[in-house]
Design a protein around this motif. Sequence first.
Motif, PDB file in Angstrom:
ATOM      1  N   TYR A 125     -22.148  16.270 -33.752  1.00 14.21           N
ATOM      2  CA  TYR A 125     -21.434  15.500 -34.777  1.00 14.21           C
ATOM      3  C   TYR A 125     -20.337  14.639 -34.143  1.00 14.21           C
ATOM      4  N   TYR A 158     -18.847  24.783 -29.923  1.00 19.97           N
ATOM      5  CA  TYR A 158     -19.014  24.165 -31.238  1.00 19.97           C
ATOM      6  C   TYR A 158     -20.502  24.120 -31.582  1.00 19.97           C
ATOM      7  N   GLN A 209     -23.579  23.859 -34.945  1.00 14.86           N
ATOM      8  CA  GLN A 209     -23.901  23.601 -36.355  1.00 14.86           C
ATOM      9  C   GLN A 209     -25.264  24.214 -36.650  1.00 14.86           C
ATOM     10  N   ASN A 251     -25.913  17.721 -37.885  1.00 13.18           N
ATOM     11  CA  ASN A 251     -25.629  16.282 -37.870  1.00 13.18           C
ATOM     12  C   ASN A 251     -25.532  15.870 -36.396  1.00 13.18           C
ATOM     13  N   ASP A 279     -19.853  25.259 -37.686  1.00 11.51           N
ATOM     14  CA  ASP A 279     -19.522  24.181 -38.629  1.00 11.51           C
ATOM     15  C   ASP A 279     -20.677  24.076 -39.617  1.00 11.51           C
ATOM     16  N   PRO A 336     -21.245  22.394 -43.098  1.00  7.96           N
ATOM     17  CA  PRO A 336     -21.102  21.686 -44.377  1.00  7.96           C
ATOM     18  C   PRO A 336     -22.420  21.509 -45.139  1.00  7.96           C
ATOM     19  N   TYR A 337     -23.574  21.756 -44.463  1.00  8.51           N
ATOM     20  CA  TYR A 337     -24.870  21.440 -45.087  1.00  8.51           C
ATOM     21  C   TYR A 337     -25.672  22.657 -45.539  1.00  8.51           C
ATOM     22  N   SER A 363     -17.115  23.066 -46.379  1.00  7.46           N
ATOM     23  CA  SER A 363     -16.629  21.798 -46.937  1.00  7.46           C
ATOM     24  C   SER A 363     -17.145  21.600 -48.350  1.00  7.46           C
ATOM     25  N   SER A 394     -17.295  18.484 -49.301  1.00  2.85           N
ATOM     26  CA  SER A 394     -17.689  17.074 -49.206  1.00  2.85           C
ATOM     27  C   SER A 394     -19.149  16.828 -49.570  1.00  2.85           C
ATOM     28  N   LYS A 395     -20.033  17.736 -49.172  1.00 10.70           N
ATOM     29  CA  LYS A 395     -21.467  17.461 -49.336  1.00 10.70           C
ATOM     30  C   LYS A 395     -22.009  17.978 -50.669  1.00 10.70           C
ATOM     31  N   ARG A 404     -11.443  15.470 -49.856  1.00 16.41           N
ATOM     32  CA  ARG A 404     -10.961  15.988 -48.567  1.00 16.41           C
ATOM     33  C   ARG A 404     -10.559  17.461 -48.667  1.00 16.41           C
TER      34      ARG A 404
END
Length: 267
Positions: A2, A43, A45, A50, A78, A80-81, A107, A109-110, A117
Motif C-alpha cells: 500500500y 507490515y 495486509q 492493496n 492492516d 480495511p478490506y 477502518s 473508510s471502506k 477519517r
Amino acid sequence: TYLGALQSFSMYEPRYVQVPTDEHGLIPEALTPKLTAGARLLYAQPNFQNPTGRRLPVERRRALAAFAKTAPFPVIEDDPYGALDYAGEPLPTMLSMAPDHIVHLGSFSKVLAPGLRVGYIIAPEELIFKLVQAKQATDLHTPSFTQRIVHEVIKDGFLDTHVPTIRELYRDQCAAMLNSLERYMPEGVTWNRPEGGMFVWVNLPAQIDSMKLLAEAVAQNVAFVPGGPFFANEAQHNTLRLSFVTVPPAKIDEGVARLAALIRAKL
Ligand SMILES: Cc1ncc(COP(=O)(O)O)c(C=O)c1O
C-alpha cells in the motif's frame, strides 16, 4: 504494498526490506533471521491486499501469527478490506490467533465513508499508550464529532445491512471487470481474480510503462493507478491497479475496452 503506508513510513527514512510474495501473498517461510535482522516492524495486509487484491490463506496466517509470537518487533495487520469478501468465506484475523503480538488496524473508510477519517487500532496494552502519544503528536486526536457520527450510524446495526448490500454490488462489478478484461485484453496482459476488496492488479508486457500509459488513458476519460509507487524498492513499471468499486458494469466495460485498445497499439 500500500503506497499510503510507504508514504507514512518514509517520513522516518527506513530501509525497506521486501518479503517475498506469490499469488497468495506474503510467504512466511521467507521470514528468515537473515531477512528480518534489525527490523523494527513487519507490515502485512492479509485481506484483499492493496494493490494486488490477494488474500493470505489461513495456514499462512497461522504461520505469520506464530512468527509474531517470537519476533522482537510488532507485526502489523492492516485490514480495511476484510468485510468486503465476495467468496462468502471470511478467514480469521491474525489478531484472533496472536492477540498479544499483533497490531490490528481497522477502518470505517471502506464500509461507511472515507471522508469521516475514522479508524481504529487494536494492539497489546503496552503499545497502546505509546500509540496514543504518537497520535497526539501527529494531530492531537480524531475529531470527537466524526467519531460520534460513526457511533450513531452503526450503533443499531446499520453495517449489518449495509455491508451485504455493498458486497453484492462490488461482487457484480468485480465479475464485470474480470469479464471485460477477458474479452478485450490482448495476449501478454495478465491479472488476478480477487475474492474481495476493491482492486484488480494487472501485469503488462515488460516494455509498457503504465505511468506513460496513464496520460493517454486519462485523455480518453479512463483512470487507473500506475503500479510503480506500490513498490518499496525496485518498482515494476509494467503494472497497474484497476478499481471496480466506483463505476457501474457498463462503464467498466467501456473503460476496459478503451484501455485494452491503447495497450494493443503498443504491442
Ligand atoms: C491497505 C490500506 N490501509 C489503509 C488505508 C487507509 O484507510 P483510511 O481511510 O482508514 O486511512 C487504505 C486505503 O486506501 C488501504 O488500502
